[in-house]
Scaffold this motif. Structure first.
Motif, PDB file in Angstrom:
ATOM      1  N   VAL A  81       0.896  -1.179  -0.156  1.00  0.00           N
ATOM      2  CA  VAL A  81       0.158  -0.048  -0.015  1.00  0.00           C
ATOM      3  C   VAL A  81       0.970   1.351  -0.087  1.00  0.00           C
ATOM      4  N   ASN A  82       0.620   2.058  -0.900  1.00  0.00           N
ATOM      5  CA  ASN A  82       1.348   3.427  -0.994  1.00  0.00           C
ATOM      6  C   ASN A  82       2.494   3.146  -1.795  1.00  0.00           C
ATOM      7  N   GLY A  83       2.742   2.364  -2.770  1.00  0.00           N
ATOM      8  CA  GLY A  83       3.838   2.237  -3.529  1.00  0.00           C
ATOM      9  C   GLY A  83       5.089   1.413  -3.271  1.00  0.00           C
ATOM     10  N   THR A  84       6.135   1.897  -3.632  1.00  0.00           N
ATOM     11  CA  THR A  84       7.523   1.231  -3.349  1.00  0.00           C
ATOM     12  C   THR A  84       8.197   1.459  -2.010  1.00  0.00           C
ATOM     13  N   CYS A  85       8.704   0.897  -1.248  1.00  0.00           N
ATOM     14  CA  CYS A  85       9.526   1.237  -0.186  1.00  0.00           C
ATOM     15  C   CYS A  85      11.117   0.820  -0.420  1.00  0.00           C
ATOM     16  N   LEU A  86      11.989   1.316   0.723  1.00  0.00           N
ATOM     17  CA  LEU A  86      13.360   0.922   0.531  1.00  0.00           C
ATOM     18  C   LEU A  86      13.356  -0.592   1.048  1.00  0.00           C
ATOM     19  N   PRO A  87      14.268  -1.261   0.920  1.00  0.00           N
ATOM     20  CA  PRO A  87      14.520  -2.514   1.579  1.00  0.00           C
ATOM     21  C   PRO A  87      14.763  -2.560   3.158  1.00  0.00           C
ATOM     22  N   PRO A 104       3.452  -0.311   5.068  1.00  0.00           N
ATOM     23  CA  PRO A 104       4.587   0.034   5.369  1.00  0.00           C
ATOM     24  C   PRO A 104       4.325   0.660   6.784  1.00  0.00           C
ATOM     25  N   LEU A 105       5.379   0.244   7.726  1.00  0.00           N
ATOM     26  CA  LEU A 105       5.417   0.993   9.080  1.00  0.00           C
ATOM     27  C   LEU A 105       6.613   1.766   8.947  1.00  0.00           C
ATOM     28  N   SER A 106       6.451   3.094   8.110  1.00  0.00           N
ATOM     29  CA  SER A 106       7.587   4.140   8.213  1.00  0.00           C
ATOM     30  C   SER A 106       6.935   5.640   8.425  1.00  0.00           C
ATOM     31  N   GLY A 107       7.532   6.493   8.466  1.00  0.00           N
ATOM     32  CA  GLY A 107       7.142   7.887   8.584  1.00  0.00           C
ATOM     33  C   GLY A 107       5.851   7.986   9.671  1.00  0.00           C
ATOM     34  N   HIS A 108       4.883   8.651   9.192  1.00  0.00           N
ATOM     35  CA  HIS A 108       3.700   8.740  10.044  1.00  0.00           C
ATOM     36  C   HIS A 108       2.967   7.540  10.462  1.00  0.00           C
ATOM     37  N   ASP A 109       3.039   6.566   9.436  1.00  0.00           N
ATOM     38  CA  ASP A 109       2.471   5.289   9.437  1.00  0.00           C
ATOM     39  C   ASP A 109       3.020   4.232  10.598  1.00  0.00           C
ATOM     40  N   ALA A 110       4.096   4.740  11.104  1.00  0.00           N
ATOM     41  CA  ALA A 110       4.889   3.971  12.094  1.00  0.00           C
ATOM     42  C   ALA A 110       4.113   3.864  13.629  1.00  0.00           C
ATOM     43  N   MET A 111       3.371   5.279  13.617  1.00  0.00           N
ATOM     44  CA  MET A 111       2.428   5.691  14.848  1.00  0.00           C
ATOM     45  C   MET A 111       1.272   4.728  14.931  1.00  0.00           C
ATOM     46  N   PRO A 112       0.755   4.390  16.031  1.00  0.00           N
ATOM     47  CA  PRO A 112      -0.548   3.898  16.161  1.00  0.00           C
ATOM     48  C   PRO A 112      -1.724   4.631  15.645  1.00  0.00           C
ATOM     49  N   PHE A 113      -2.668   4.029  15.061  1.00  0.00           N
ATOM     50  CA  PHE A 113      -4.013   4.669  14.696  1.00  0.00           C
ATOM     51  C   PHE A 113      -5.101   4.325  15.529  1.00  0.00           C
ATOM     52  N   GLY A 114      -5.924   4.981  15.741  1.00  0.00           N
ATOM     53  CA  GLY A 114      -7.117   4.770  16.409  1.00  0.00           C
ATOM     54  C   GLY A 114      -6.937   4.792  18.075  1.00  0.00           C
ATOM     55  N   LEU A 115      -8.129   4.287  18.611  1.00  0.00           N
ATOM     56  CA  LEU A 115      -7.960   4.139  20.080  1.00  0.00           C
ATOM     57  C   LEU A 115      -8.184   2.774  20.812  1.00  0.00           C
ATOM     58  N   ILE A 354      14.034  -4.781  15.760  1.00  0.00           N
ATOM     59  CA  ILE A 354      14.716  -3.827  16.022  1.00  0.00           C
ATOM     60  C   ILE A 354      15.943  -3.341  15.434  1.00  0.00           C
ATOM     61  N   ASP A 355      16.844  -4.190  14.774  1.00  0.00           N
ATOM     62  CA  ASP A 355      17.557  -3.717  13.661  1.00  0.00           C
ATOM     63  C   ASP A 355      17.236  -2.880  12.478  1.00  0.00           C
ATOM     64  N   ALA A 356      15.903  -3.209  12.169  1.00  0.00           N
ATOM     65  CA  ALA A 356      15.478  -2.601  11.189  1.00  0.00           C
ATOM     66  C   ALA A 356      14.952  -1.010  11.452  1.00  0.00           C
ATOM     67  N   LEU A 357      14.764  -0.524  12.668  1.00  0.00           N
ATOM     68  CA  LEU A 357      14.374   0.602  12.983  1.00  0.00           C
ATOM     69  C   LEU A 357      15.323   1.623  12.887  1.00  0.00           C
ATOM     70  N   PRO A 358      14.989   2.674  12.262  1.00  0.00           N
ATOM     71  CA  PRO A 358      16.117   3.787  12.169  1.00  0.00           C
ATOM     72  C   PRO A 358      16.735   4.192  13.537  1.00  0.00           C
ATOM     73  N   GLY A 359      17.994   4.212  13.698  1.00  0.00           N
ATOM     74  CA  GLY A 359      18.755   4.582  14.700  1.00  0.00           C
ATOM     75  C   GLY A 359      18.809   3.555  15.880  1.00  0.00           C
ATOM     76  N   TYR A 360      18.386   2.184  15.742  1.00  0.00           N
ATOM     77  CA  TYR A 360      18.294   1.212  16.577  1.00  0.00           C
ATOM     78  C   TYR A 360      19.375   0.146  16.247  1.00  0.00           C
ATOM     79  N   GLU A 361      19.915  -0.574  17.166  1.00  0.00           N
ATOM     80  CA  GLU A 361      20.803  -1.780  17.142  1.00  0.00           C
ATOM     81  C   GLU A 361      20.148  -2.783  18.148  1.00  0.00           C
ATOM     82  N   ALA A 362      20.205  -4.326  17.726  1.00  0.00           N
ATOM     83  CA  ALA A 362      19.748  -5.174  18.814  1.00  0.00           C
ATOM     84  C   ALA A 362      20.911  -5.996  19.269  1.00  0.00           C
ATOM     85  N   SER A 363      22.148  -5.528  19.357  1.00  0.00           N
ATOM     86  CA  SER A 363      23.175  -6.261  19.852  1.00  0.00           C
ATOM     87  C   SER A 363      23.280  -6.607  21.339  1.00  0.00           C
ATOM     88  N   ALA A 364      22.427  -5.891  21.966  1.00  0.00           N
ATOM     89  CA  ALA A 364      22.320  -6.061  23.371  1.00  0.00           C
ATOM     90  C   ALA A 364      21.080  -6.655  23.894  1.00  0.00           C
TER      91      ALA A 364
END
Length: 372
Positions: A81-87, A104-115, A354-364
């Motif tokens: 939905v909403n076209g192409t995305c980055l790997p 895609p769970l990126s940008g504003h769509d990463a934030m929860p929707f609804g109540l 977690i590794d796929a999140l911007p600015g995150y790392e899961a080594s710990a």
């Protein structure tokens, strides 16, 4: 024990030999028979969760470091939905008739929707609750206090594994989270104080604030923190020293927030007094509130995470990376949903996301940091 799956590669022998232990010595350390160690190492049997966790704690690693799943990941064609995305873009997936559809769970769509649906309503006297949910449901719900947005991802992984296991994430600063754990209004607390002089600040805070409760400190994420700024960084902000410019409108975090402590440390090293910054005394209670003010052009800079900045389509100036830990009171370790949380933290699925999140790392993620 269950019979070993051919797709799982056992690494126990390698870890044991690195320690210089015999099979008998290892068996004695975790309280099982030597024959069981032999059967595990030769692939005859796969140990149960309890033994696997004991082995991982003893070797100081994750369960999945000891038992490696070699099964190829399943892949299917997907319509976005909403076209192409980055790997590596995170996706919410669903089947619509014969199509696999990805949100895609990126940008504003990463934030929860609804109540979110409630379990009950507060009564008129303000002291009782009119309960909707069955008692068994309430027994399986747990509360996690902290300010890492990725806690919601942990919650979804838990619920995906066990449908009646619900983790309610409540945003709170590290200091407030520890207070909630000490007051007994949370099962788990998140803390991401910044280490100083090679000392584990999360461990020190737990020892200080939770003196009456034995607590296990387990790594959750490494996350990048800094200054959120307008897209393109039009004011050319490169660090905290640039915040003193008269044209910069800054919003600070609340006292007790780890990011507020980080800012003050940077200001002290730079020889800058807080009140010299326009907006130093203006506080917001969350990363999202600071990002929202920048997006609405009522502020130029705010403290936050790279992931939040990208979700609001903002610029980001990194200051540091910090480890966020989860604190588990020893007396609640056996809670059924807390057990699921601990299992999920050792899963490759959670670490990969977690590794796929911007600015995150899961080594710990899943590593035992300390017991206090």
């Amino acid at each position: 024990m269950t019979r070993q799956d051919d797709s799982i590669k056992c690494m126990v022998r390698d870890y044991r030999q690195k320690q210089g232990w015999s099979q008998k010595e290892l068996a004695e350390r975790i309280g099982i028979k030597r024959q069981a160690i032999y059967d595990i190492e030769t692939g005859r049997y796969l140990p149960n969760t309890g033994i696997s966790l004991r082995l991982a704690r003893l070797f100081g690693c994750r369960v999945e470091d000891l038992f490696v799943d070699d099964t190829p990941e399943q892949q299917q064609g997907v319509d976005l939905v909403n076209g192409t995305c980055l790997p590596s873009t995170r996706l919410a997936l669903s089947r619509v008739r014969d199509r696999l559809v990805g949100l895609p769970l990126s940008g504003h769509d990463a934030m929860p929707f609804g109540l979110r649906s409630a379990d009950g309503l507060l009564s008129e006297d303000g002291k009782h609750a009119r309960i909707f949910s069955p008692s068994q449901t309430l027994d399986h719900n747990i509360i996690l206090m902290g300010c890492d947005p990725a806690f919601e991802i942990l919650s979804h992984h838990v619920n995906r594994l066990v449908r009646d296991a619900q983790v309610y994430c409540r945003f709170a600063s590290s200091r407030r989270s520890l207070r909630g754990l000490g007051e007994g209004v949370a099962h788990i607390a998140g803390s991401h104080f910044h280490n100083q002089d090679q000392k584990e600040s999360n461990v020190i805070a737990a020892s200080r604030d939770l003196q009456q409760r034995r607590t296990k400190v387990i790594g959750f994420s490494l996350l990048e923190e800094g200054l959120m700024v307008a897209k393109g960084n039009p004011l050319g902000i490169r660090g905290v020293a640039d915040l003193v410019q008269p044209m910069v409108r800054f919003v600070n975090r609340d006292c007790g927030a780890a990011l507020r402590v980080l800012l003050d440390d940077h200001l002290q090293k730079a020889g800058i007094a807080g009140p010299m910054i326009n907006g130093y005394l203006t506080e917001v209670d969350s990363h999202r509130e600071g990002a929202f003010r920048i997006a609405c052009n009522v502020a130029d800079a705010a403290l936050g995470l790279r992931a939040i900045a990208e979700a609001f389509d903002l610029g980001f100036v990194p200051l540091t990376a910090v480890r966020c830990d989860l604190l588990f009171p020893e007396d609640l370790i056996d809670h059924p949903t807390v057990k699921v949380v601990l299992d999920v933290m050792h899963s490759s699925a959670l670490r990969k996301e977690i590794d796929a999140l911007p600015g995150y790392e899961a080594s710990a993620t899943g590593k035992v940091i300390a017991e206090v």
